[in-house]
Design a protein around this motif. Sequence first.
Motif, PDB file in Angstrom:
ATOM      1  N   LEU A  18       1.064  -1.477  -0.033  1.00 58.99           N
ATOM      2  CA  LEU A  18      -0.006   0.012   0.073  1.00 58.99           C
ATOM      3  C   LEU A  18       0.764   1.358   0.020  1.00 58.99           C
ATOM      4  O   LEU A  18       0.637   2.214  -0.618  1.00 58.99           O
ATOM      5  N   VAL A  19       1.909   1.116   0.768  1.00 61.32           N
ATOM      6  CA  VAL A  19       2.840   2.252   0.796  1.00 61.32           C
ATOM      7  C   VAL A  19       4.241   1.739   0.728  1.00 61.32           C
ATOM      8  O   VAL A  19       4.488   0.775   1.604  1.00 61.32           O
ATOM      9  N   TRP A  20       4.986   2.280  -0.134  1.00 62.31           N
ATOM     10  CA  TRP A  20       6.421   1.811  -0.267  1.00 62.31           C
ATOM     11  C   TRP A  20       7.559   2.721  -0.983  1.00 62.31           C
ATOM     12  O   TRP A  20       7.078   3.406  -1.614  1.00 62.31           O
ATOM     13  N   ILE A  21       8.780   2.724  -0.562  1.00 58.68           N
ATOM     14  CA  ILE A  21       9.744   3.691  -0.853  1.00 58.68           C
ATOM     15  C   ILE A  21      10.314   2.956  -2.160  1.00 58.68           C
ATOM     16  O   ILE A  21      10.915   1.827  -1.902  1.00 58.68           O
ATOM     17  N   LYS A  22      10.586   3.830  -3.275  1.00 58.62           N
ATOM     18  CA  LYS A  22      11.188   3.434  -4.475  1.00 58.62           C
ATOM     19  C   LYS A  22      12.873   3.801  -4.562  1.00 58.62           C
ATOM     20  O   LYS A  22      13.556   3.058  -4.824  1.00 58.62           O
ATOM     21  N   GLU A 153      -5.202   9.137   3.927  1.00 58.93           N
ATOM     22  CA  GLU A 153      -6.379   8.551   3.556  1.00 58.93           C
ATOM     23  C   GLU A 153      -6.089   7.041   3.092  1.00 58.93           C
ATOM     24  O   GLU A 153      -6.971   6.319   2.955  1.00 58.93           O
ATOM     25  N   VAL A 154      -5.065   6.884   2.518  1.00 61.28           N
ATOM     26  CA  VAL A 154      -4.580   5.542   2.003  1.00 61.28           C
ATOM     27  C   VAL A 154      -4.773   4.360   2.807  1.00 61.28           C
ATOM     28  O   VAL A 154      -5.283   3.377   2.715  1.00 61.28           O
ATOM     29  N   VAL A 155      -4.164   4.896   4.108  1.00 60.86           N
ATOM     30  CA  VAL A 155      -3.909   3.963   5.154  1.00 60.86           C
ATOM     31  C   VAL A 155      -5.117   3.495   5.929  1.00 60.86           C
ATOM     32  O   VAL A 155      -5.574   2.529   6.270  1.00 60.86           O
ATOM     33  N   PHE A 156      -5.970   4.839   6.342  1.00 57.10           N
ATOM     34  CA  PHE A 156      -6.868   4.882   7.124  1.00 57.10           C
ATOM     35  C   PHE A 156      -8.456   4.654   6.325  1.00 57.10           C
ATOM     36  O   PHE A 156      -9.315   4.976   6.998  1.00 57.10           O
ATOM     37  N   ALA A 157      -8.721   4.200   5.051  1.00 54.43           N
ATOM     38  CA  ALA A 157      -9.611   4.196   4.358  1.00 54.43           C
ATOM     39  C   ALA A 157     -10.662   3.320   5.315  1.00 54.43           C
ATOM     40  O   ALA A 157     -10.351   2.291   5.463  1.00 54.43           O
ATOM     41  N   TRP A 173      -1.703   8.813  11.228  1.00 56.89           N
ATOM     42  CA  TRP A 173      -0.484   8.073  10.559  1.00 56.89           C
ATOM     43  C   TRP A 173       0.821   7.860  11.240  1.00 56.89           C
ATOM     44  O   TRP A 173       1.572   6.637  10.956  1.00 56.89           O
ATOM     45  N   LEU A 174       1.263   8.811  11.892  1.00 52.68           N
ATOM     46  CA  LEU A 174       2.723   8.766  12.855  1.00 52.68           C
ATOM     47  C   LEU A 174       2.560   7.409  13.574  1.00 52.68           C
ATOM     48  O   LEU A 174       3.672   6.940  13.932  1.00 52.68           O
ATOM     49  N   HIS A 175       1.425   7.253  14.228  1.00 48.04           N
ATOM     50  CA  HIS A 175       1.142   5.955  15.161  1.00 48.04           C
ATOM     51  C   HIS A 175       1.797   4.597  14.278  1.00 48.04           C
ATOM     52  O   HIS A 175       2.344   3.806  14.737  1.00 48.04           O
ATOM     53  N   HIS A 577      -8.683  -6.334   3.530  1.00 53.78           N
ATOM     54  CA  HIS A 577      -9.389  -6.100   4.816  1.00 53.78           C
ATOM     55  C   HIS A 577      -8.527  -5.523   5.737  1.00 53.78           C
ATOM     56  O   HIS A 577      -9.038  -4.893   7.011  1.00 53.78           O
ATOM     57  N   VAL A 578      -7.139  -5.488   5.545  1.00 48.98           N
ATOM     58  CA  VAL A 578      -6.214  -4.947   6.357  1.00 48.98           C
ATOM     59  C   VAL A 578      -5.620  -3.573   5.822  1.00 48.98           C
ATOM     60  O   VAL A 578      -5.487  -3.185   4.626  1.00 48.98           O
ATOM     61  N   HIS A 579      -5.222  -2.757   6.936  1.00 55.44           N
ATOM     62  CA  HIS A 579      -4.703  -1.247   6.545  1.00 55.44           C
ATOM     63  C   HIS A 579      -3.480  -1.006   6.831  1.00 55.44           C
ATOM     64  O   HIS A 579      -3.009   0.107   6.910  1.00 55.44           O
ATOM     65  N   HIS A 580      -2.791  -2.272   7.093  1.00 52.54           N
ATOM     66  CA  HIS A 580      -1.146  -2.048   7.065  1.00 52.54           C
ATOM     67  C   HIS A 580      -0.596  -1.413   5.877  1.00 52.54           C
ATOM     68  O   HIS A 580      -1.034  -2.075   4.836  1.00 52.54           O
ATOM     69  N   PRO A 581       0.272  -0.616   6.115  1.00 50.83           N
ATOM     70  CA  PRO A 581       0.582   0.086   4.779  1.00 50.83           C
ATOM     71  C   PRO A 581       1.497  -1.032   3.820  1.00 50.83           C
ATOM     72  O   PRO A 581       2.045  -0.629   2.710  1.00 50.83           O
TER      73      PRO A 581
END
Length: 673
Positions: A18-22, A153-157, A173-175, A577-581
């Motif tokens: 969901l979130v990653w660094i390139k 928004e992406v993580v906590f949808a 998000w910082l948590h 179903h998971v919101h882990h990035p």
Amino acid sequence: MNLPAPTEPLATTRTRPLVWIKSLVLVKSIEPWDEIRKIDFTTGLNIIQGESNEADENFQSGHGIGKTTVCRLIRYCLGEKSFGQKHVIEEVTHCFPDGYAGAEFELNGSLWSVLLPLGKHTKRFAQEGIALRDLVRAEGTKNYDVFTARLSEVVFANVPVTESLTGGQTLSWLHVLAMCSRDQESRYDRHWNWRVKRSESGTPVFSKPKVDAGLCLRAVLSLLDPNETILRTRLEELDSMSEQFREGIRKLRELPTARIADLRQRLESEFSVANAVSAPLDDGFLGLDAAVNIRQSELQEKLALIEETLTPLNRQISITAASLLEPEELAKEIELSAEKTIEGTDNLLNRLDELRRVRQLLRDADAARCWYGQVRIGDCNYVRSRTEQMDKVIFQQQLTVIPIVSEREEAAARLADQARPMRSLVEQIQQILEKMGRDRDGLIENRQNFRYQHERISTILAEIHKWNEVLEGRKPNSELQLLEQSLINNTSEINTSKERLTTLIADQMNRANQLNARFDSLVKKTLTSDFRGVVDINEDGVNFRIVRGGSLSGEAYETLAILLADLSLLLESAGDHVHHPGLLIHDSPREADLNVRLFERMLETAFALMQDDQGNIPYQYIVTTTTLPSQQLQTSEVTKMILSSGSGSLFAMQLDVGAGEEQKSLFDAMEDQ
């Protein structure tokens, strides 16, 4: 309470994290673009190794070369307020005053570029769909806050984040970033210990670290029922109310004894009731009532004596005041006559002085010339005639006035002599009146004081008996009864709420079979089938334990349990179903007293699980270490960079704070912590 037997894993739905660094880029300046270092990352396992070769004569430690700073810079670009402790920031700012950290991220499939200052600049850049090198000159909005808002928004949808933590805190998000990227300073000692204060990351502090960390984890895994948050908030309120009720009840129960002691002390110290502090209440002859009666009898006697004294004193004051009238009137008449006599004498002398003044004016003008005759005024016959005539008048006046003045002055002196003893008598009588008036005022004040004491003693004794009835239960304490009933009702609601909370948590545990199965599988693959991974969700948080047989495995496996727990959460992120990035960063976990072989096995297991059955890699796992990984992980596809000292370090140079500035040592930093 252990989870039930594992069920089949949920089907994977994500193909990318969901979130990653390139990439992470360090530049001396952005205009012109002057690059220091670039690190490319991929999905899957990414290792940043610190060179550590003890066989080499020129061996350099793998510490202090930038591994932790890589992790901190990634976190910085993802929203944390700083990229290191104060002394690190000072060193980087001194060496690269125009420097920037840049990163390219993919958020739910969309490319984002970010540029944040390392030096003295304050401007921050972020934009979607733009390559990093084109970001500064790109058109459109480049507001960094838009990027962090998009992260949330992406993580906590569809995640209820408002007041989802204890104390009414909101999940941020910082948590989640803290959960996915522990501080190296935390030493991987507890699963819920993600951030330490000395790292100066700016992550919001949990009210209850262990409980809130568990709530954050469960919210991200969709294992947190919104009703649970409501129940927890209500339980906190109820607990606070119970404490207030108990404190109020304690004070009300202690109040009768305290009030009786205070009232007794007042009777003895303020109202001179003998032995009021120690006299019993129920003894007719030696009790408090008898002591009060004795004191009130004394006051009554004093009041009677005052009345006996006041009556004749008032009569004497009236007689003395009447006797003052005649001598005072006579003294005033004599003093007025003397004043009139002196006033008449002054008028006679003033007229004589006026004639003398006119004659002197004529003499002073003797040498001046007359306007009409143009001769000296002193030679003018008319003037001479008038002067002689005036001398005669003055002479006659002196013969007449002086005897009169003399007689009047003698008369005034006689009148003054007559008035003096009369005035002295008046003053003596006035002094006597004033003294009698002061005596009367004192008596009246004492009478008021004794009356007040008599009244207050009766009132205080009645209060003591009232509080004693409350103390002995002969008189109900309605306020205490109300608080006790409120505590009973509050306790009942607490028990009901706890039962509901336990039921909700049990329901979540039934839904958490996937996580338990994941953790257990990781433990067995990393160790052997003799070991089991156990996940326990309870009111205090989420616990991950490694057991062997029927007991815990010991301290050697505690750090491994934390690392495998993080990995199990990462692997759970593949489900929709998971919101882990889908991003996990471990900074130097091997250095946290982890056995080398266990560390190698953990990395090999993680590497083997990064790709799903369809060939997708929905995770990104970044690890920094000074330990050489196994042979299969030493490839460029996995080991992205090997950092060393000097030019091989992250910033390609040894950082310092500059001449004339004091550079902190390791021990200084420890003192600051």
